[in-house]
Write a protein that holds these residues in place. Structure first.
Motif, PDB file in Angstrom:
ATOM      1  N   ALA A  44       0.835  -1.210   0.000  1.00  0.00           N
ATOM      2  CA  ALA A  44       0.000   0.000   0.000  1.00  0.00           C
ATOM      3  C   ALA A  44       0.871   1.262   0.000  1.00  0.00           C
ATOM      4  CB  ALA A  44      -0.933  -0.007   1.207  1.00  0.00           C
ATOM      5  N   ARG A  92      -5.669   6.896   0.752  1.00  0.00           N
ATOM      6  CA  ARG A  92      -5.585   5.455   1.047  1.00  0.00           C
ATOM      7  C   ARG A  92      -6.758   4.688   0.463  1.00  0.00           C
ATOM      8  NH1 ARG A  92      -2.961   8.067   4.738  1.00  0.00           N
ATOM      9  NH2 ARG A  92      -0.867   7.316   5.192  1.00  0.00           N
ATOM     10  N   GLN A 122      -6.477   1.465  -2.036  1.00  0.00           N
ATOM     11  CA  GLN A 122      -7.156   0.184  -1.826  1.00  0.00           C
ATOM     12  C   GLN A 122      -8.018  -0.174  -3.039  1.00  0.00           C
ATOM     13  OE1 GLN A 122      -6.681  -2.097   0.501  1.00  0.00           O
ATOM     14  NE2 GLN A 122      -8.171  -3.389  -0.577  1.00  0.00           N
ATOM     15  N   THR A 144      -7.579  -3.390  -5.438  1.00  0.00           N
ATOM     16  CA  THR A 144      -8.691  -4.293  -5.745  1.00  0.00           C
ATOM     17  C   THR A 144      -8.812  -4.471  -7.259  1.00  0.00           C
ATOM     18  OG1 THR A 144      -9.806  -3.552  -3.752  1.00  0.00           O
ATOM     19  CG2 THR A 144     -11.176  -4.664  -5.389  1.00  0.00           C
ATOM     20  N   GLY A 194      -2.302  -5.331   0.694  1.00  0.00           N
ATOM     21  CA  GLY A 194      -1.772  -4.001   1.016  1.00  0.00           C
ATOM     22  C   GLY A 194      -0.717  -3.977   2.108  1.00  0.00           C
TER      23      GLY A 194
END
Ligand code: ADP
Length: 256
Positions: A109, A125, A129, A133, A141
């Motif tokens: 991440a 953030r 994410q 995905t 992450g």
């Protein structure tokens, strides 16, 4: 997304790039004019030494042309000061490299968020994410790059390239280090970034199969644009490459 003009993603006007001086001068690009529209997937091919890397470096603002102008979203960038150019690369251009170039000490991440961090902006953030995905790694992450396969690392690199919603993503042999099946997956992701996320992708590749995922293939030879294929398939790309690599034999064959 930032407001965008109607200007093309990238425009090259009469770009030349020479290395060295005098009798030893190498003319890597000899005058390239090119318009890359937004939302397209363009592959760039050509024999070794034809100028692909030099083209990519100049178009991405990593190198300055000897003459001519590069426009990013309608803005001339070739004469910008180095600090301004760095800032522009960080915020408006995404990069995907053959060797992934993830930082091993950061989590996945954090790697995805790195361009935002370097650009000094807010780190989104949720978007990181969402991108993880989209590239099929929603649960990864918190891992480190070293815990992922090569294909997974390249997926992370694609998410990282998209995090700033750049005007163009430059991919330099993005499948060069991957096996055939994994390469197909990565190319499918680049295709999807263009089709569903509105990204603009420019990919340098040696591989006719990889190039056939693009909307358009540009062929370089000896520092100039030597041809173009739209709606490419692997066979037609390979035939074009063979003709560029051995023009004398090709023409001799055609005349026989
Ligand atoms: P490709 O990526 O298609 O292999 P390049 O853009 O790397 O082609 O190189 C184009 C030409 O420019 C080649 O003749 C190469 O040797 C030369 N060249 C590239 N980079 C340099 C450099 N830094 N100094 C001198 N010559 C260079």
């Amino acid at each position: 997304m930032r407001p965008r003009s109607e200007a093309p993603a990238i425009e090259l006007r009469a770009i030349t790039r020479s290395y060295g001086r005098g009798a030893a001068t190498v003319h890597a690009l000899r005058g390239m004019d090119l318009v890359l529209p937004r939302g397209g997937f363009t592959a760039v091919m050509g024999p070794s030494g034809s100028g692909k890397s030099t083209f990519l470096q100049c178009a991405a603002g990593l190198d300055r042309p000897t003459s001519g102008e590069v426009l990013l979203g309608g803005e001339a960038i070739s004469h910008l000061r180095e600090d301004r150019l760095t800032e522009l690369r960080r915020s408006r251009i995404g990069f995907v490299f053959q060797s992934f170039n993830l930082l091993p000490s950061l989590t996945v991440a954090q790697n995805v968020l790195l361009p935002q961090r370097l650009a000094g902006g807010r780190q989104d953030r949720r978007l990181a994410q969402e991108l993880l995905t989209q590239v099929g790694l929603p649960e990864h992450g918190d891992r480190r790059p070293g815990q992922l396969s090569g294909g997974q690392q390249q997926r992370v690199a694609i998410a990282r390239a998209l995090i700033t919603r750049p005007e163009v993503v430059f991919a330099d042999e993005p499948t060069g280090a991957l096996d055939t099946r994994t390469a197909q997956e990565v190319l499918g992701l680049l295709r999807r970034a263009v089709d569903s996320m509105g990204a603009t992708v420019v990919m340098v590749t040696h591989d006719p199969v990889a190039a056939s995922h693009a909307d358009r293939v540009l062929f370089l030879a000896d520092g100039v644009l030597a041809g173009e294929l739209r709606h490419p398939d692997p066979q037609s790309v390979a035939a074009h490459m063979a003709a560029l690599a051995a023009p004398a034999r090709h023409f001799a064959g055609a005349a026989a």
